[in-house]
Design a protein around this motif. Structure first.
Motif, PDB file in Angstrom:
ATOM      1  N   GLN A  61       5.949  19.062  23.682  1.00 24.23           N
ATOM      2  CA  GLN A  61       5.035  17.935  23.828  1.00 24.23           C
ATOM      3  C   GLN A  61       5.756  16.612  23.584  1.00 24.23           C
ATOM      4  OE1 GLN A  61       1.659  18.046  24.806  1.00 24.23           O
ATOM      5  NE2 GLN A  61       2.150  15.871  25.045  1.00 24.23           N
ATOM      6  N   ALA A  62       6.624  16.562  22.578  1.00 18.78           N
ATOM      7  CA  ALA A  62       7.377  15.336  22.295  1.00 18.78           C
ATOM      8  C   ALA A  62       8.315  15.006  23.453  1.00 18.78           C
ATOM      9  CB  ALA A  62       8.157  15.481  20.989  1.00 18.78           C
ATOM     10  N   SER A  64       7.898  15.849  26.597  1.00 21.04           N
ATOM     11  CA  SER A  64       7.049  15.388  27.700  1.00 21.04           C
ATOM     12  C   SER A  64       6.611  13.941  27.491  1.00 21.04           C
ATOM     13  CB  SER A  64       5.827  16.293  27.824  1.00 21.04           C
ATOM     14  OG  SER A  64       4.917  15.818  28.792  1.00 21.04           O
ATOM     15  N   ASP A  65       6.170  13.625  26.275  1.00 24.22           N
ATOM     16  CA  ASP A  65       5.708  12.258  25.982  1.00 24.22           C
ATOM     17  C   ASP A  65       6.828  11.243  26.199  1.00 24.22           C
ATOM     18  OD1 ASP A  65       3.249  13.293  25.322  1.00 24.22           O
ATOM     19  OD2 ASP A  65       3.591  13.245  23.153  1.00 24.22           O
ATOM     20  N   TYR A  66       8.019  11.561  25.746  1.00 27.20           N
ATOM     21  CA  TYR A  66       9.149  10.633  25.857  1.00 27.20           C
ATOM     22  C   TYR A  66       9.532  10.404  27.315  1.00 27.20           C
ATOM     23  CZ  TYR A  66      13.770   8.581  25.009  1.00 27.20           C
ATOM     24  OH  TYR A  66      14.852   7.749  24.995  1.00 27.20           O
ATOM     25  N   ILE A  68       7.725  10.891  30.019  1.00 23.16           N
ATOM     26  CA  ILE A  68       6.647  10.207  30.752  1.00 23.16           C
ATOM     27  C   ILE A  68       6.604   8.735  30.376  1.00 23.16           C
ATOM     28  CG2 ILE A  68       4.136  10.042  30.996  1.00 23.16           C
ATOM     29  CD1 ILE A  68       4.014  13.082  30.789  1.00 23.16           C
ATOM     30  N   GLU A  69       6.752   8.426  29.081  1.00 28.70           N
ATOM     31  CA  GLU A  69       6.703   7.025  28.641  1.00 28.70           C
ATOM     32  C   GLU A  69       7.864   6.213  29.210  1.00 28.70           C
ATOM     33  OE1 GLU A  69       6.765   4.391  24.506  1.00 28.70           O
ATOM     34  OE2 GLU A  69       6.452   6.566  24.436  1.00 28.70           O
ATOM     35  N   ALA A 260       5.229  19.474  32.567  1.00 22.77           N
ATOM     36  CA  ALA A 260       5.313  18.517  31.463  1.00 22.77           C
ATOM     37  C   ALA A 260       5.902  17.173  31.868  1.00 22.77           C
ATOM     38  CB  ALA A 260       6.143  19.117  30.324  1.00 22.77           C
TER      39      ALA A 260
END
Length: 274
Positions: A61-62, A64-66, A68-69, A260
């Motif tokens: 999840q981390a 994916s978040d990084y 995408i951001e 992701a």
């Protein structure tokens, strides 16, 4: 301090003394006298010449978040060929063949093999005490089943399984024989060693656990057998279809990475070294 960077300064110096580039198509290669020393002053500047860094995480999840951001990754490479871990790297400044980047701005994900799956893989040969301790340690994710014609049969309670493991005895007979069954084996020599139990032994152990961190839990089936190589009873725990299981987990990891990261980010199964 001038805004002209070091490379431009050296290039102008070379031109001022009528020196030529070694390769006109690679302007980063220049010829300078041996007395010149290049210094990188980036650390003394208010800002870095360009953004770069290495993000590392064990969380899907981390990662994916990084990615995408940031929203600027060029390529994503998934390394799923190692048993102990699965890894993925997204590169933000890879560029392309026409305009190549430095490939030193990356996000890296590593999913380690779970402690449960690793312990099951390493428990291929256990004595009675070792098997009972293994069962007690991982009771929260284990179930036991009878063997019916070599296939997984009815479930057994944990208490019944442990009682069966504790009550196994060894009988030794002097005879010539050669036979292999689910719960007994004999040596092709004068000594026949047979494992027996006061109660029915389970034929299979099923572990419900993720094979790798952050992947969904699955049922991992292991066939249980009694090894009578000597006068001390030992148990064999062999994962059924382990190679197929690992391949399926590798494919699932690739699909999870594709889900992701942004849809337009190319994902490749393999590694890349710039």
């Amino acid at each position: 301090m001038s805004d002209v960077n070091n490379a431009q300064t050296v290039a102008r110096l070379v031109q001022s003394i009528n020196m030529n580039l070694k390769n006109p198509k690679a302007p980063s290669l220049i010829t300078i006298p041996e007395s010149y020393v290049l210094k990188n002053t980036e650390a003394s500047q208010e800002h870095r010449d360009r953004f770069r860094g290495t993000f590392k995480t064990k969380s899907l999840q981390a990662f994916s978040d990084y990615v995408i951001e940031r929203g600027s990754a060029d390529k994503c490479f998934v390394d799923n060929n190692h048993i102990n871990q699965m890894a993925c790297q997204a590169i933000f400044n890879l560029g392309n063949e026409a305009v190549a980047g430095h490939a030193d701005d990356t996000a890296n994900l590593v999913l380690n093999i779970t402690h449960e799956f690793a312990s099951l893989r390493s428990s291929q040969r256990l004595n009675q005490k070792g098997l009972i301790e293994f069962v007690q340690d991982y009771a929260y994710c284990l179930s036991f089943h009878e063997s019916v014609d070599g296939e997984v049969g009815d479930a057994m309670s944990m208490a019944a399984a442990i009682n069966a493991f504790r009550s196994v005895t060894i009988k030794t007979a002097r005879e010539m024989t050669s036979d292999v069954r689910d719960m007994s084996s004999t040596k092709s020599a004068l000594e026949h060693i047979e494992a027996d139990s006061a109660v029915k032994l389970p034929g299979f152990i099923v572990m419900h656990t993720p094979a790798y961190d952050d992947l969904p839990a699955i049922d991992i089936t292991a066939r249980l057998s009694v090894l009578t190589d000597d006068e001390n009873v030992r148990f064999g725990v062999r994962i059924v279809g382990e190679h197929k299981l690992l391949n399926e987990q590798a494919k699932q990891f690739v699909e999870m990475i594709k889900t992701a990261v942004p849809d337009d980010l190319p994902v490749y199964a393999g590694t890349f070294a710039p």
